[in-house]
Design an enzyme around this catalytic site. Structure first.
Site, mmCIF file in Angstrom:
data_model
loop_
_atom_site.group_PDB
_atom_site.id
_atom_site.type_symbol
_atom_site.label_atom_id
_atom_site.label_comp_id
_atom_site.label_asym_id
_atom_site.label_seq_id
_atom_site.Cartn_x
_atom_site.Cartn_y
_atom_site.Cartn_z
ATOM 1 C CG ASP A 49 27.798 27.077 -25.445
ATOM 2 O OD1 ASP A 49 27.830 26.845 -26.671
ATOM 3 O OD2 ASP A 49 28.614 27.795 -24.874
ATOM 4 C CB CYS A 52 24.298 28.493 -30.637
ATOM 5 S SG CYS A 52 22.554 28.028 -30.556
ATOM 6 C CG ASP A 53 26.459 30.430 -26.428
ATOM 7 O OD1 ASP A 53 25.321 30.470 -26.915
ATOM 8 O OD2 ASP A 53 26.662 30.500 -25.201
ATOM 9 C CD GLU A 86 29.078 28.838 -21.459
ATOM 10 O OE1 GLU A 86 29.002 29.612 -22.411
ATOM 11 O OE2 GLU A 86 28.126 28.151 -21.055
ATOM 12 C CB SER A 134 26.347 30.662 -19.463
ATOM 13 O OG SER A 134 25.196 31.035 -20.176
#
Length: 561
Positions: free
Chosen positions: A86, A127-128, A451, A477
């Site tokens: 991201d 991660c995201d 985001e 985010s």
């Protein structure tokens, strides 16, 4: 013909019988011997990636998982899936692909595990979108699965203070205002990522790692053990051993653990530690895989009932390292159980109940994890706002908003993209008293629901965090702080009221009352709606075009239908 394997193991379909000579030949071709054929086949879905710190160390963890699988009597087979960063995708077209990558990750793992007839699976990610994508796949698969999260990176030090990546993004605003020199800015940039791991804050990556553990799909303590800690390697080895045990015990799929009670526990733990707004997308998407419906109203109900126990960056001064040292998720659970706020008998892949896990935990620092009877606040991190601007809801991380901005009425400054809003903020085109409205950035309109981190960090860096609000049908985010309201539903591209806002309209944000209202006459809104024309899709071919045509709204988890 010899039967190599118990027929209760799915991989027996690959090795048993005269008609499987070709299958066995392929397995012998990669080095397997007769004894290997009889053991459980364990997949290791690794999102190792050389292009970002969250996944650069995962080969090492995969080797430890493999060692554990071998110790447990299984045969490990590692394969890979994609992992977008991201941080690298911020502020340009690449961010359109980030949320849609979640579905690719889930699909790719499902396809591999099902086609290769694996008996069990360990997913390694950090991660995201990778962790939720893996959890979605785990929920689908009919075999035992365990999540191993890669762990947070260590916090950085700049001018003697702990720092995280979002702060260097905000520092660009400080530099433009003359509050940082060129040399200081470069020093900050060079030190803020000190090594491997997910970004050192309670952003989406670490929130979803916490969720994975609280759901019972990772071993206790896993979420907050840091990437460079030897304990992470030991946990990886234990994970490999445990997955073989689950297979041999015929323990069943991960979906058996994903009950309504488990999801309520996970939401409550996430709200108590200042979890990301993106959990509002990912938890419903995971629940949908097992036929459960979780809505923004469920988050609102649980967050209102949940004490805010850990003020982790970006909402406070403490770091993930502080949280881990204080006892991690098990210690948070222990505090929540003191008030009877968790379903204590829920069990996960460890075999232990929430009560058993919590009873072994210790809150080693009540300044980091507050006692349940003395929380930072009586309610959790997220608030769901509804009103004439967001009939289906919007979300704000209330624990990261200045008290001065909890109730705010301002005049709309409307932008059709994030880039346009950033240019206006940096050029002085946004003034105190404004509400920056960024629209056509939702799941369908973005496409991909980008985001708005560059916009939110610019807002804070320009010193506007206590005088200007931001409202968008995009998302934020997990590192976002300030008066920023996202996930406005319905989105502009679907004809939601945010599409009808004009410059100068008054907008009310009332977080305590959970309101987000466009303060114009209902007849005027109806007139504007009648004049509105749906826009063409921004992307006409490729994956994003397919995604845009089939994605649901944010309040449904932005899932593909």
């Amino acid at each position: 013909m010899q039967e190599y394997k118990d027929s209760n193991l799915r991989s027996s379909e690959l090795v048993n019988g005269i008609d499987r000579a070709g299958h066995r030949a392929h397995l012998r071709g990669i080095g397997l011997i007769d004894k290997d054929m009889s053991r459980p086949f364990i997949g290791i879905a690794n999102s190792f990636n050389e292009m970002h710190p969250g996944h650069m160390h995962l080969r090492r963890l995969a080797e430890a998982v493999k060692a554990g699988v071998l110790l447990g009597g299984g045969i490990p087979f590692e394969f890979n899936t994609i992992a977008i960063c991201d941080g690298l995708a911020q502020g340009h077209e690449g961010m359109c692909y980030v949320l849609p990558s979640r579905e690719i990750i889930a699909d790719s793992i499902e396809v591999m595990a099902q086609a290769q007839r694996l008996d069990g699976l360990v997913c390694i990610g950090g991660c995201d979108k990778i962790v939720p994508g893996m959890l979605m796949a785990m929920a689908r698969l009919p075999i035992p699965t365990i999540m191993l999260t890669g762990g947070p990176m260590l916090p950085a030090k700049f001018k003697g203070e702990d720092k995280a990546i979002y702060e260097v993004r905000e520092a660009s605003g400080l530099w433009s205002r003359g509050l940082l020199t060129d040399e200081e800015f470069k020093e900050f940039e060079e030190c803020v990522i000190p090594g491997p791991g997910s970004c050192a804050m309670m952003g989406t990556a670490n929130t979803m790692s916490v969720v994975a553990e609280a759901l019972g799909l990772a071993l206790p303590g896993c979420a907050t053990i840091h990437a460079v800690d030897s304990k992470k390697t030991r946990t990886a080895k234990e994970t490999g051993m445990r997955i073989v045990e689950l297979v041999m015990q015929n323990a069943g799929p991960a979906s058996k653990f994903l009950t309504v009670e488990a999801f309520e526990n996970a939401i409550r733990v996430a709200m108590s530690v200042g979890g990301s707004t993106n959990s509002l997308l990912h938890i419903p998407a995971i629940a949908r895989e097992v036929g459960l419906r979780i809505t923004p109203d469920d988050f609102e109900r649980i967050s209102r009932q949940t004490p805010y126990l850990a003020k982790i960056k970006p909402s406070g001064k403490h770091t993930l390292k502080d949280l881990d040292s204080a006892g991690g998720v098990p210690a948070v659970m222990k505090e929540l159980l003191e008030l009877g706020l968790l379903h204590a008998d829920v069990r996960g892949v460890s075999g232990m109940s929430v009560l058993e896990i919590a009873s072994r935990a210790h809150n080693r620092d009540a300044q980091v994890i507050k006692r349940a009877t003395e929380p930072y606040a009586p309610s959790g991190s997220l608030a769901i706002l509804k009103g004439s601007l967001a009939p289906n809801g919007a979300v704000v991380k209330q624990t990261a908003v200045s008290e001065k901005m909890l109730v705010f009425t301002g005049r709309a400054r409307v932008f059709e993209s994030e880039e346009a809003s950033i240019e206006a903020m940096r050029s002085g085109g946004v003034k105190p008293g404004d509400v920056v409205v960024i629209r056509y950035e939702g799941p369908k309109g973005g496409p991909g629901m980008r985001e708005m981190l560059t916009a939110t960090t610019t807002l804070m860096g320009m010193g506007l965090g206590e005088s200007v609000a931001l409202v968008t049908d995009g998302r934020f985010s997990g590192s976002t702080r300030g008066p920023c309201v996202g996930h406005v539903s319905p989105e502009a591209a679907a004809g939601g009221p945010i599409a009808f806002v004009k410059d100068g309209d008054e907008i009310l944000i009332d977080i305590p009352a959970r309101r987000l209202d466009l303060l114009i006459d209902a007849k005027e809104i109806a007139k504007r709606k009648a004049e509105w024309q749906p826009p063409e899709l921004k992307v006409q071919s490729g994956y994003l075009a397919r995604y845009s045509r089939s994605v649901s709204s944010a309040d449904e988890g932005a899932v593909l239908k």
